[in-house]
Design a protein around this motif. Structure first.
Motif, PDB file in Angstrom:
ATOM      1  N   SER A  15      22.782   5.288 -40.237  1.00  0.00           N
ATOM      2  CA  SER A  15      23.857   5.393 -41.229  1.00  0.00           C
ATOM      3  C   SER A  15      24.346   6.831 -41.367  1.00  0.00           C
ATOM      4  CB  SER A  15      23.393   4.849 -42.582  1.00  0.00           C
ATOM      5  OG  SER A  15      23.279   3.439 -42.505  1.00  0.00           O
ATOM      6  N   ILE A  16      23.435   7.785 -41.324  1.00  0.00           N
ATOM      7  CA  ILE A  16      23.838   9.193 -41.382  1.00  0.00           C
ATOM      8  C   ILE A  16      24.715   9.533 -40.180  1.00  0.00           C
ATOM      9  CG2 ILE A  16      23.001  11.578 -41.214  1.00  0.00           C
ATOM     10  CD1 ILE A  16      20.542  10.615 -42.886  1.00  0.00           C
ATOM     11  N   LEU A  17      24.312   9.077 -39.000  1.00  0.00           N
ATOM     12  CA  LEU A  17      25.107   9.347 -37.801  1.00  0.00           C
ATOM     13  C   LEU A  17      26.486   8.692 -37.881  1.00  0.00           C
ATOM     14  CD1 LEU A  17      22.331   9.028 -35.071  1.00  0.00           C
ATOM     15  CD2 LEU A  17      23.370  11.117 -35.985  1.00  0.00           C
ATOM     16  N   HIS A  18      26.545   7.478 -38.418  1.00  0.00           N
ATOM     17  CA  HIS A  18      27.840   6.805 -38.588  1.00  0.00           C
ATOM     18  C   HIS A  18      28.738   7.588 -39.541  1.00  0.00           C
ATOM     19  CE1 HIS A  18      27.521   3.143 -36.253  1.00  0.00           C
ATOM     20  NE2 HIS A  18      26.307   2.923 -36.742  1.00  0.00           N
ATOM     21  N   ILE A  19      28.175   8.050 -40.645  1.00  0.00           N
ATOM     22  CA  ILE A  19      28.977   8.835 -41.598  1.00  0.00           C
ATOM     23  C   ILE A  19      29.535  10.066 -40.914  1.00  0.00           C
ATOM     24  CG2 ILE A  19      28.859  10.287 -43.669  1.00  0.00           C
ATOM     25  CD1 ILE A  19      26.878   8.180 -44.823  1.00  0.00           C
ATOM     26  N   ARG A  20      28.697  10.756 -40.172  1.00  0.00           N
ATOM     27  CA  ARG A  20      29.174  11.948 -39.447  1.00  0.00           C
ATOM     28  C   ARG A  20      30.308  11.585 -38.484  1.00  0.00           C
ATOM     29  NH1 ARG A  20      27.938  15.166 -42.935  1.00  0.00           N
ATOM     30  NH2 ARG A  20      25.825  15.882 -43.119  1.00  0.00           N
ATOM     31  N   ASN A  21      30.156  10.474 -37.776  1.00  0.00           N
ATOM     32  CA  ASN A  21      31.209  10.041 -36.840  1.00  0.00           C
ATOM     33  C   ASN A  21      32.498   9.679 -37.573  1.00  0.00           C
ATOM     34  OD1 ASN A  21      29.696  10.412 -34.518  1.00  0.00           O
ATOM     35  ND2 ASN A  21      28.894   8.330 -34.540  1.00  0.00           N
ATOM     36  N   TYR A  22      32.382   8.998 -38.708  1.00  0.00           N
ATOM     37  CA  TYR A  22      33.579   8.620 -39.467  1.00  0.00           C
ATOM     38  C   TYR A  22      34.360   9.855 -39.903  1.00  0.00           C
ATOM     39  CZ  TYR A  22      31.172   4.112 -40.160  1.00  0.00           C
ATOM     40  OH  TYR A  22      30.513   2.925 -39.999  1.00  0.00           O
ATOM     41  N   LEU A  23      33.633  10.906 -40.255  1.00  0.00           N
ATOM     42  CA  LEU A  23      34.275  12.076 -40.852  1.00  0.00           C
ATOM     43  C   LEU A  23      34.689  13.137 -39.847  1.00  0.00           C
ATOM     44  CD1 LEU A  23      32.074  12.479 -44.032  1.00  0.00           C
ATOM     45  CD2 LEU A  23      34.211  11.217 -43.740  1.00  0.00           C
ATOM     46  N   GLU A  24      34.272  13.007 -38.612  1.00  0.00           N
ATOM     47  CA  GLU A  24      34.601  14.066 -37.654  1.00  0.00           C
ATOM     48  C   GLU A  24      36.087  14.124 -37.340  1.00  0.00           C
ATOM     49  OE1 GLU A  24      33.403  12.079 -33.346  1.00  0.00           O
ATOM     50  OE2 GLU A  24      32.121  13.587 -34.226  1.00  0.00           O
ATOM     51  N   ASP A  25      36.833  13.074 -37.580  1.00  0.00           N
ATOM     52  CA  ASP A  25      38.286  13.129 -37.407  1.00  0.00           C
ATOM     53  C   ASP A  25      38.949  14.020 -38.458  1.00  0.00           C
ATOM     54  OD1 ASP A  25      38.192  11.439 -35.257  1.00  0.00           O
ATOM     55  OD2 ASP A  25      38.686   9.642 -36.411  1.00  0.00           O
ATOM     56  N   TYR A  26      38.259  14.249 -39.557  1.00  0.00           N
ATOM     57  CA  TYR A  26      38.835  15.020 -40.660  1.00  0.00           C
ATOM     58  C   TYR A  26      38.428  16.482 -40.654  1.00  0.00           C
ATOM     59  CZ  TYR A  26      40.090  10.550 -42.576  1.00  0.00           C
ATOM     60  OH  TYR A  26      40.632   9.322 -42.746  1.00  0.00           O
ATOM     61  N   THR A  27      37.307  16.757 -40.074  1.00  0.00           N
ATOM     62  CA  THR A  27      36.778  18.111 -40.205  1.00  0.00           C
ATOM     63  C   THR A  27      35.975  18.508 -38.983  1.00  0.00           C
ATOM     64  OG1 THR A  27      35.365  19.520 -41.537  1.00  0.00           O
ATOM     65  CG2 THR A  27      34.768  17.233 -41.477  1.00  0.00           C
ATOM     66  N   THR A  42      38.133   4.700 -44.356  1.00  0.00           N
ATOM     67  CA  THR A  42      37.025   5.633 -44.139  1.00  0.00           C
ATOM     68  C   THR A  42      36.151   5.718 -45.378  1.00  0.00           C
ATOM     69  OG1 THR A  42      38.338   6.891 -42.557  1.00  0.00           O
ATOM     70  CG2 THR A  42      36.415   7.993 -43.476  1.00  0.00           C
ATOM     71  N   GLN A  43      36.762   5.756 -46.545  1.00  0.00           N
ATOM     72  CA  GLN A  43      35.975   5.774 -47.785  1.00  0.00           C
ATOM     73  C   GLN A  43      35.067   4.554 -47.854  1.00  0.00           C
ATOM     74  OE1 GLN A  43      37.950   6.281 -51.556  1.00  0.00           O
ATOM     75  NE2 GLN A  43      39.425   7.685 -50.635  1.00  0.00           N
ATOM     76  N   ASP A  44      35.629   3.379 -47.565  1.00  0.00           N
ATOM     77  CA  ASP A  44      34.830   2.155 -47.622  1.00  0.00           C
ATOM     78  C   ASP A  44      33.689   2.191 -46.610  1.00  0.00           C
ATOM     79  OD1 ASP A  44      36.422   1.187 -49.633  1.00  0.00           O
ATOM     80  OD2 ASP A  44      37.503  -0.250 -48.372  1.00  0.00           O
ATOM     81  N   ALA A  45      33.958   2.711 -45.422  1.00  0.00           N
ATOM     82  CA  ALA A  45      32.916   2.795 -44.397  1.00  0.00           C
ATOM     83  C   ALA A  45      31.804   3.748 -44.844  1.00  0.00           C
ATOM     84  CB  ALA A  45      33.520   3.255 -43.070  1.00  0.00           C
ATOM     85  N   VAL A  46      32.178   4.882 -45.411  1.00  0.00           N
ATOM     86  CA  VAL A  46      31.179   5.840 -45.893  1.00  0.00           C
ATOM     87  C   VAL A  46      30.388   5.228 -47.048  1.00  0.00           C
ATOM     88  CG1 VAL A  46      30.869   8.068 -47.056  1.00  0.00           C
ATOM     89  CG2 VAL A  46      32.423   7.888 -45.092  1.00  0.00           C
ATOM     90  N   ILE A  47      31.062   4.583 -47.971  1.00  0.00           N
ATOM     91  CA  ILE A  47      30.381   3.945 -49.100  1.00  0.00           C
ATOM     92  C   ILE A  47      29.390   2.890 -48.607  1.00  0.00           C
ATOM     93  CG2 ILE A  47      30.730   2.355 -51.044  1.00  0.00           C
ATOM     94  CD1 ILE A  47      33.309   4.008 -51.654  1.00  0.00           C
TER      95      ILE A  47
END
Length: 126
Positions: A15-27, A42-47
């Protein structure tokens, strides 16, 4: 069906790796921009991933408390981190109308890397 401690650690790590992947498009090594707050997918996926971390963390504390305590150090209190994740999960599930996108953003930007390292150490002790 009850999951093993190793499986729970894998759930958190994944889950931590998924969160990092979801957010790498932003930062790329920067804080998340405001536009993230308007990207509901993305918010829903992170939540969702934060809920998995909280559920698995609560199960680890409940079933493997001595091992969790052993992996806590002066620099990082794994037990407190998992309890905080479980409380956030409860908030996301039972009080979803109070969820603040900025709090989710701050959590996602937080030190999930330290949690991942501690979880990997815990997994070796289970």
């Amino acid at each position: 069906m009850s999951r093993s401690g190793v499986d729970l650690c894998d759930d958190i790590r994944r889950s931590i790796l998924h969160i990092r992947n979801y957010l790498e498009d932003y930062t790329v090594g920067k804080a998340l921009p405001v536009v993230y707050m308007f990207d509901f997918k993305t918010q829903d996926a992170v939540i969702y991933r934060l809920m998995i971390i909280g559920e698995a963390g609560g199960d680890l504390i409940e079933r493997h408390s001595p091992a969790v305590a052993k992996c806590s150090t002066a620099d990082y209190d794994l037990e407190s981190a998992l309890k905080q994740a479980a409380r956030m999960r409860d908030l996301l599930i039972h009080h979803h109308w109070t969820v603040d996108a900025d709090v989710i953003r701050q959590t996602a930007e937080g030190d999930l890397s330290r949690l991942r390292v501690a979880i990997e150490a815990l997994k070796k002790d289970l």
